[in-house]
Design a protein around this motif. Structure first.
Motif, PDB file in Angstrom:
ATOM      1  N   ASP A  28       0.844  -1.190   0.000  1.00 24.23           N
ATOM      2  CA  ASP A  28       0.000   0.000   0.000  1.00 24.23           C
ATOM      3  C   ASP A  28       0.882   1.243   0.000  1.00 24.23           C
ATOM      4  N   PRO A  29       0.673   2.191  -0.933  1.00 25.36           N
ATOM      5  CA  PRO A  29       1.546   3.376  -0.990  1.00 25.36           C
ATOM      6  C   PRO A  29       1.199   4.461   0.014  1.00 25.36           C
ATOM      7  N   ALA A  30       0.261   4.224   0.920  1.00 17.86           N
ATOM      8  CA  ALA A  30      -0.194   5.275   1.829  1.00 17.86           C
ATOM      9  C   ALA A  30       0.939   5.751   2.731  1.00 17.86           C
ATOM     10  N   TYR A  31       1.225   7.036   2.692  1.00 16.13           N
ATOM     11  CA  TYR A  31       2.134   7.730   3.606  1.00 16.13           C
ATOM     12  C   TYR A  31       3.583   7.258   3.499  1.00 16.13           C
ATOM     13  N   THR A  32       3.965   6.550   2.459  1.00 17.98           N
ATOM     14  CA  THR A  32       5.349   6.077   2.379  1.00 17.98           C
ATOM     15  C   THR A  32       6.323   7.237   2.205  1.00 17.98           C
ATOM     16  N   SER A  33       5.989   8.205   1.360  1.00 16.58           N
ATOM     17  CA  SER A  33       6.890   9.339   1.167  1.00 16.58           C
ATOM     18  C   SER A  33       6.950  10.207   2.414  1.00 16.58           C
TER      19      SER A  33
END
Length: 541
Positions: free
Chosen positions: A421-426
């Protein structure tokens, strides 16, 4: 956590189920003329069949299909008729999926405009929802645009319910280019060559059990390509039974052994001929299906760590992580340029992924963690308003192409692709990893930190890095000192005394000192006969 959406569980991406290889055909002027005639005739039949299928709409059934195939059989052959009708069905289904995606995009734009119109003029937005429009003039213009979007949505929904699709064989963009030849830097003759090449039909499906896997378009193990000519052009054949054979042999440099093994067993192989009018070259593509390779379980794929990859519009940021989620070595960046023609963009992505996979194999890992990105709801211009640069950025982001290429290429290298899941990775990666990993000789970017977050999420660890030691002392009295290592894993945070020694500040196990002080026996100015060797157990962890 309040205010944050739930993060999906990582999963292993299934491997590819098909193979396609392409090579160049060496043809003479006479052979090229015959192929153009065959492709033009079959292309006209395919255009007429597609028009009939579009008129039938949702009322089409098996009987209509049989009627269409009988009509085409009399004009070509039964095998070409089957290939044309199957391609027509695939084209109609693709247009239906495109219409459904168009309706979803219109509905997303309508929802955003209605939300912003309901807010007071000038109200500021948040990170999760846009605010009101900046002025009464903009509010009025968007209210008119809402009417236009609703009308478009209603027409698209009506087409969907009636089964009507709009398809241009050869491509709508190329058809519109005919009216803008000067802007496209094309002559009428050059455009006509592209148009005729795009509307040709030279594709034959494979048949298991038939000789070399295909009766309509056959390639022998020694590379001789023969085409079954349609009935009106049977007089152009140069061998018996209405077949036309090319003089030059066909060679597949890539996957050639797999292709030979398949046709030797008479298993189905589909062939498609392409003509590039700009370079005046012919190509053949061989494709076949195969059983997907068995995917490793998630835990088995992550036993040796993984490579965390953060996808960007101009490069891939990657970092090697061990099984405990600790970054190892230096970050790597694999750049690509997405400007220019489609073939150039495709080559850039392929070369970047090739370098990534070679480096991953050198690291000894068995898995690559990537973000499961999808910008389908973000590309509407109503979502981001005046942010044209950002809209252009996410529109050219090659998420689907990168995913498809990475999965197919990783399977050939024995690597597993894990989607997270790409949520909040950056955001969390920059918060917890960017500053600690920045040194005078290494500048850690936000994308490098995001790659660590992606890899840690795939490994099942939280994104945040290990906590600092307790403020009271440097022992574990206030709780476990790390959050990424398992409790049974002995870390190497520093010099640790042997297990039989006393803890710092604590009493000795036997109540006395290990060694009592004694008088010095050192003789001044005497030569040193031994060197101090530290106990190796002091470094065990």
């Amino acid at each position: 956590m309040v205010g944050f959406r739930a993060v999906a569980v990582p999963f292993v991406v299934p491997g590819p189920s098909g193979v396609a290889v392409r090579t160049r055909l060496r043809v003479s002027a006479v052979e090229a003329g015959v192929l153009r005639e065959v492709g033009g005739l079959l292309g006209s039949l395919a255009s007429g069949d597609l028009a009939v299928r579009c008129r039938d709409g949702l009322a089409h059934d098996a009987e209509c299909w049989a009627v269409r195939k009988r009509v085409l059989t009399g004009r070509s052959s039964s095998r070409w008729a089957g290939a044309i009708t199957k391609a027509t069905h695939d084209q109609w289904a693709l247009a239906r999926r495109g219409l459904a995606a168009h309706i979803r995009g219109l509905e997303a734009g309508i929802a955003v405009v209605r939300h912003r119109l309901s807010l007071p003029v000038g109200e500021r937005g948040t990170k999760r929802a846009p605010g009101g429009y900046r002025s009464r003039r903009e509010w009025h213009a968007k209210s008119r645009r809402l009417t236009v979007l609703v009308a478009r949505r209603d027409r698209a929904v009506a087409d969907w319910r009636s089964g009507r699709v709009r398809v241009v064989r050869g491509g709508k963009r190329l058809a519109n280019t005919r009216h803008h030849l000067a802007e496209a830097q094309l002559t009428e003759e050059g455009w006509r060559g592209r148009w005729e090449a795009a509307r040709m039909f030279l594709s034959a499906d494979g048949e298991t059990g038939k000789r070399y896997g295909n009766e309509t378009m056959r390639i022998t193990p020694d590379g001789h390509l023969s085409v079954k000519l349609p009935a009106p052009l049977a007089h152009l054949g140069n061998v018996p039974h209405g077949r036309f054979v090319l003089a030059e042999a066909v060679v597949f440099p890539y996957r050639g052994e797999e292709w030979v093994d398949r046709i030797a067993g008479n298993r189905a192989v589909a062939y498609t001929l392409h003509h590039d009018p700009d370079r005046n070259r012919w190509y053949v593509t061989a494709s076949w299906q195969r059983k997907p390779a068995p995917t490793l379980p998630l835990d088995a794929a992550l036993t040796a760590g993984c490579i965390g990859v953060d996808m960007n519009d101009d490069h891939l940021a990657a970092w090697h992580l061990d099984p405990h989620g600790n970054p190892m070595g230096e970050p790597h960046r694999f750049f690509y340029d997405l400007t220019g023609s489609a073939s150039h963009r495709e080559a850039q992505i392929r070369h970047a992924l090739t370098r990534l996979l070679h480096w991953a194999r050198g690291c000894g890992v068995r898995a690559i963690a990537v973000e499961d990105l999808d910008f389908s709801t973000e590309k509407t211009r109503e979502k981001h308003g005046r942010r044209k640069r950002f809209r252009r950025l996410i529109s050219r982001f090659p998420t689907g192409r990168l995913r498809a290429r990475l999965v197919s290429m990783a399977a050939e290298h024995g690597l597993t692709v894990i989607a997270v899941d790409p949520a909040y990775t950056s955001r969390w990666g920059a918060q917890h990893w960017q500053k600690p990993l920045t040194t005078p000789r290494r500048k850690t970017t936000r994308h490098d930190a995001a790659s660590i977050a992606v890899g840690r999420r795939a490994l099942g660890h939280p994104v945040r890095r290990r906590t600092a030691p307790p403020p009271q002392h440097q022992s574990d009295a206030a709780g476990h000192r790390t959050v990424q290592a398992r409790p049974d894993a002995r870390g190497c945070d520093g010099i640790r005394p042997p297990a039989t020694d006393r803890p710092p500040g604590g009493p000795s196990p036997n109540g006395s000192r290990k060694r009592r002080p004694s008088a010095s026996t050192t003789v001044r100015d005497a030569p040193r006969t031994h060197q101090w060797v530290q106990d190796p157990l002091m470094h065990t962890g």
